[in-house]
Design an enzyme around this catalytic site. Structure first.
Site, mmCIF file in Angstrom:
data_model
loop_
_atom_site.group_PDB
_atom_site.id
_atom_site.type_symbol
_atom_site.label_atom_id
_atom_site.label_comp_id
_atom_site.label_asym_id
_atom_site.label_seq_id
_atom_site.Cartn_x
_atom_site.Cartn_y
_atom_site.Cartn_z
ATOM 1 N N GLY A 27 39.683 88.399 63.034
ATOM 2 C CA GLY A 27 38.439 87.211 63.144
ATOM 3 C C GLY A 27 39.184 86.017 62.812
ATOM 4 O O GLY A 27 40.207 85.629 63.233
ATOM 5 N N ILE A 28 38.828 85.100 62.143
ATOM 6 C CA ILE A 28 39.179 83.703 61.770
ATOM 7 C C ILE A 28 40.399 83.771 61.000
ATOM 8 O O ILE A 28 41.481 82.862 61.640
ATOM 9 C CB ILE A 28 38.281 82.959 60.920
ATOM 10 C CG1 ILE A 28 36.881 82.689 61.833
ATOM 11 C CG2 ILE A 28 38.360 81.781 60.504
ATOM 12 C CD1 ILE A 28 35.586 82.126 60.984
ATOM 13 N N ARG A 48 43.891 94.382 54.258
ATOM 14 C CA ARG A 48 43.457 95.816 53.805
ATOM 15 C C ARG A 48 43.612 96.912 54.745
ATOM 16 O O ARG A 48 44.106 97.774 54.660
ATOM 17 C CB ARG A 48 42.068 95.660 53.301
ATOM 18 C CG ARG A 48 42.014 94.534 51.944
ATOM 19 C CD ARG A 48 40.716 94.842 51.529
ATOM 20 N NE ARG A 48 39.555 94.722 52.362
ATOM 21 C CZ ARG A 48 38.256 94.954 52.175
ATOM 22 N NH1 ARG A 48 37.804 95.159 50.949
ATOM 23 N NH2 ARG A 48 37.508 94.717 53.016
ATOM 24 N N ASP A 62 44.075 93.681 48.342
ATOM 25 C CA ASP A 62 42.437 93.469 48.072
ATOM 26 C C ASP A 62 42.336 92.237 47.077
ATOM 27 O O ASP A 62 42.957 92.456 46.033
ATOM 28 C CB ASP A 62 41.945 94.655 47.433
ATOM 29 C CG ASP A 62 40.327 94.739 47.630
ATOM 30 O OD1 ASP A 62 40.114 93.782 46.985
ATOM 31 O OD2 ASP A 62 39.881 95.726 47.817
ATOM 32 N N GLY A 91 36.518 86.989 53.446
ATOM 33 C CA GLY A 91 35.307 87.107 52.855
ATOM 34 C C GLY A 91 34.278 88.182 53.345
ATOM 35 O O GLY A 91 34.666 88.777 54.407
ATOM 36 N N TYR A 154 25.755 85.359 49.641
ATOM 37 C CA TYR A 154 26.664 84.656 50.634
ATOM 38 C C TYR A 154 26.669 83.197 50.363
ATOM 39 O O TYR A 154 27.619 82.525 50.141
ATOM 40 C CB TYR A 154 26.533 85.175 52.071
ATOM 41 C CG TYR A 154 27.452 84.463 52.808
ATOM 42 C CD1 TYR A 154 28.791 85.229 52.868
ATOM 43 C CD2 TYR A 154 27.268 83.531 53.739
ATOM 44 C CE1 TYR A 154 29.721 84.775 54.032
ATOM 45 C CE2 TYR A 154 28.161 83.169 54.879
ATOM 46 C CZ TYR A 154 29.332 83.854 54.776
ATOM 47 O OH TYR A 154 30.245 83.395 55.758
ATOM 48 N N LYS A 158 29.621 80.367 48.922
ATOM 49 C CA LYS A 158 30.204 79.771 49.820
ATOM 50 C C LYS A 158 29.969 78.113 49.314
ATOM 51 O O LYS A 158 30.785 77.260 49.535
ATOM 52 C CB LYS A 158 29.724 79.706 51.209
ATOM 53 C CG LYS A 158 30.015 81.172 52.006
ATOM 54 C CD LYS A 158 31.587 81.109 51.992
ATOM 55 C CE LYS A 158 31.893 82.362 52.843
ATOM 56 N NZ LYS A 158 33.542 82.451 52.877
ATOM 57 N N ILE A 187 30.644 81.554 64.362
ATOM 58 C CA ILE A 187 31.806 81.804 65.053
ATOM 59 C C ILE A 187 32.000 83.170 65.402
ATOM 60 O O ILE A 187 31.596 84.123 64.748
ATOM 61 C CB ILE A 187 33.147 81.304 64.046
ATOM 62 C CG1 ILE A 187 33.162 80.181 63.365
ATOM 63 C CG2 ILE A 187 34.416 81.459 64.784
ATOM 64 C CD1 ILE A 187 32.982 78.808 64.348
HETATM 65 P P1 NDP Z 1 35.894 89.087 59.510
HETATM 66 O O1 NDP Z 1 34.897 90.038 58.971
HETATM 67 O O2 NDP Z 1 36.018 89.308 60.818
HETATM 68 O O3 NDP Z 1 37.075 89.321 58.657
HETATM 69 C C1 NDP Z 1 37.292 89.089 57.220
HETATM 70 C C2 NDP Z 1 38.434 89.169 56.829
HETATM 71 O O4 NDP Z 1 38.439 89.085 55.337
HETATM 72 C C3 NDP Z 1 39.196 90.571 57.200
HETATM 73 O O5 NDP Z 1 40.544 90.280 57.428
HETATM 74 C C4 NDP Z 1 39.125 91.363 56.067
HETATM 75 O O6 NDP Z 1 40.010 92.270 55.742
HETATM 76 C C5 NDP Z 1 39.331 90.267 54.866
HETATM 77 N N1 NDP Z 1 38.668 90.689 53.601
HETATM 78 C C6 NDP Z 1 37.561 91.182 53.300
HETATM 79 N N2 NDP Z 1 37.262 91.518 51.948
HETATM 80 C C7 NDP Z 1 38.475 91.393 51.320
HETATM 81 C C8 NDP Z 1 39.157 91.657 50.284
HETATM 82 N N3 NDP Z 1 38.264 92.279 49.121
HETATM 83 N N4 NDP Z 1 40.437 91.498 49.823
HETATM 84 C C9 NDP Z 1 41.141 91.029 50.999
HETATM 85 N N5 NDP Z 1 40.832 90.861 52.429
HETATM 86 C C10 NDP Z 1 39.505 91.265 52.616
HETATM 87 O O7 NDP Z 1 35.214 87.860 59.381
HETATM 88 P P2 NDP Z 1 35.572 86.450 59.642
HETATM 89 O O8 NDP Z 1 36.608 86.316 60.337
HETATM 90 O O9 NDP Z 1 34.299 85.945 60.739
HETATM 91 O O10 NDP Z 1 35.304 85.540 58.668
HETATM 92 C C11 NDP Z 1 36.354 84.907 57.837
HETATM 93 C C12 NDP Z 1 35.876 84.101 56.782
HETATM 94 O O11 NDP Z 1 35.233 83.214 57.563
HETATM 95 C C13 NDP Z 1 35.202 84.466 55.824
HETATM 96 O O12 NDP Z 1 35.180 84.162 54.545
HETATM 97 C C14 NDP Z 1 33.461 84.213 56.170
HETATM 98 O O13 NDP Z 1 32.617 84.194 55.400
HETATM 99 C C15 NDP Z 1 33.970 82.665 56.949
HETATM 100 N N6 NDP Z 1 32.744 82.270 57.769
HETATM 101 C C16 NDP Z 1 32.874 82.992 59.051
HETATM 102 C C17 NDP Z 1 31.663 82.527 59.936
HETATM 103 C C18 NDP Z 1 31.397 83.233 61.273
HETATM 104 O O14 NDP Z 1 30.519 83.042 61.989
HETATM 105 N N7 NDP Z 1 32.176 84.464 61.629
HETATM 106 C C19 NDP Z 1 31.019 81.405 59.848
HETATM 107 C C20 NDP Z 1 31.124 80.781 58.563
HETATM 108 C C21 NDP Z 1 32.113 81.305 57.828
HETATM 109 P P3 NDP Z 1 40.161 94.037 56.145
HETATM 110 O O15 NDP Z 1 39.250 94.068 57.521
HETATM 111 O O16 NDP Z 1 41.402 94.225 56.361
HETATM 112 O O17 NDP Z 1 39.368 94.474 55.175
#
Ligand code: NDP
Length: 248
Positions: A27-28, A48, A62, A91, A154, A158, A187
């Site tokens: 993702g982002i 992770r 983590d 997140g 959430y 945020k 996104i």
């Molecule tokens: P994804 O679910 O695609 O990716 C989330 C990432 O966070 C993954 O790499 C995951 O790792 C990691 N993660 C989650 N929990 C943990 C943890 N406890 N420790 C370490 N890593 C962790 O999400 P997005 O890319 O969509 O979102 C990224 C950020 O952008 C987030 O903070 C989200 O809230 C924010 N956001 C996203 C929006 C959207 O429309 N997509 C809109 C607004 C904000 P793994 O998979 O390896 O566990």
């Protein structure tokens, strides 16, 4: 034409930094790690599950575990040097209406999104203060300001990042450390892929630019915030949402 009138060189120049992105496996976060690496920074990213982009140092972590956070920073420090740019991106969501939200739904989201960001910011601070340079960037969300039915956990996590970043901006500004918040709108990632089509359409209809955002829309903003050109920006909440949240 005299030399003074010649077209100025507008090619981007910026100091290469040591960057750590949390949640760089997809993702982002993955897009940010990729883009900053391509821009010439030395980039590490936590994961992770899965992996991190090629050329990026992957550190397993983590962020809900303080020991793992400390170990991840130590690994980055010995491989690349002290972290100069921190992108607190990791997140999660656990969406449901308040009436049905369990204590665990609440606390796991706060623990990851808010406390996890506090934890990595705290671990990054000492080296940034010593270097008299640092950029902390927190990935919030448009719903942190707008609110969102079914997301009290959430949304609270945020908007909490805004208070965290602005307090840090005041604590650390005199040491050359900036703290800013980027608030993405809607996104296209795995996080939003689970949403029902009618909900996606409802949101899209409300976005002035008429489209969902791409990961690179966020990554480009982070590249700017990490650059030399962004040195006088701190305590800012920067929306990257196609206009979805404007007015807040
Ligand atoms: P994804 O679910 O695609 O990716 C989330 C990432 O966070 C993954 O790499 C995951 O790792 C990691 N993660 C989650 N929990 C943990 C943890 N406890 N420790 C370490 N890593 C962790 O999400 P997005 O890319 O969509 O979102 C990224 C950020 O952008 C987030 O903070 C989200 O809230 C924010 N956001 C996203 C929006 C959207 O429309 N997509 C809109 C607004 C904000 P793994 O998979 O390896 O566990």
């Amino acid at each position: 034409m005299s030399d003074d009138e010649a077209t100025p060189d507008t090619s981007p120049t910026t100091t290469a930094r040591v960057v750590l992105v949390t949640g760089g496996s997809k993702g982002i976060g993955r897009g940010i790690a990729q883009r900053l690496h391509a821009a010439g920074h030395r980039v590490a990213a936590t994961y992770r599950s899965g992996d991190v982009p090629e050329g990026v140092l992957g550190v397993r972590c983590d962020i809900t575990d303080p020991g793992q956070v400390d170990a991840a920073f130590t690994e980055v420090e010995s491989a690349l040097g002290p972290v100069e740019v921190l992108v607190a991106n990791a997140g999660i969501t656990r969406d449901t209406l308040l009436m049905r939200m369990s204590d665990d739904d609440w606390s796991s989201v706060i623990e990851t999104n808010l406390t996890g960001s506090f934890r990595v910011a705290k671990r990054a601070t000492r080296a940034m203060m010593r270097a008299r340079f640092g950029r902390m960037i927190f990935i919030s969300s448009v719903v942190g300001q707008l609110g969102s039915a079914g997301q009290v956990n959430y949304s609270a996590s945020k908007s909490g990042l805004v208070g965290l970043a602005r307090s840090l901006a005041r604590e650390l500004g005199s040491r050359g450390v900036t703290a800013n918040v980027v608030a993405p709108g809607f996104i296209e990632t795995d996080m939003t892929a689970v949403l029902a089509d009618d909900l996606v359409k409802k949101y899209t209809d409300q976005i002035p630019l008429g489209r969902l955002g791409a990961v690179d829309d966020i990554a480009a903003t982070i590249e700017f915030l990490a650059s030399d050109a962004a040195g006088y920006i701190t305590g800012a909440l920067i929306p990257v949402d196609g206009g979805l949240g404007m007015g807040h």
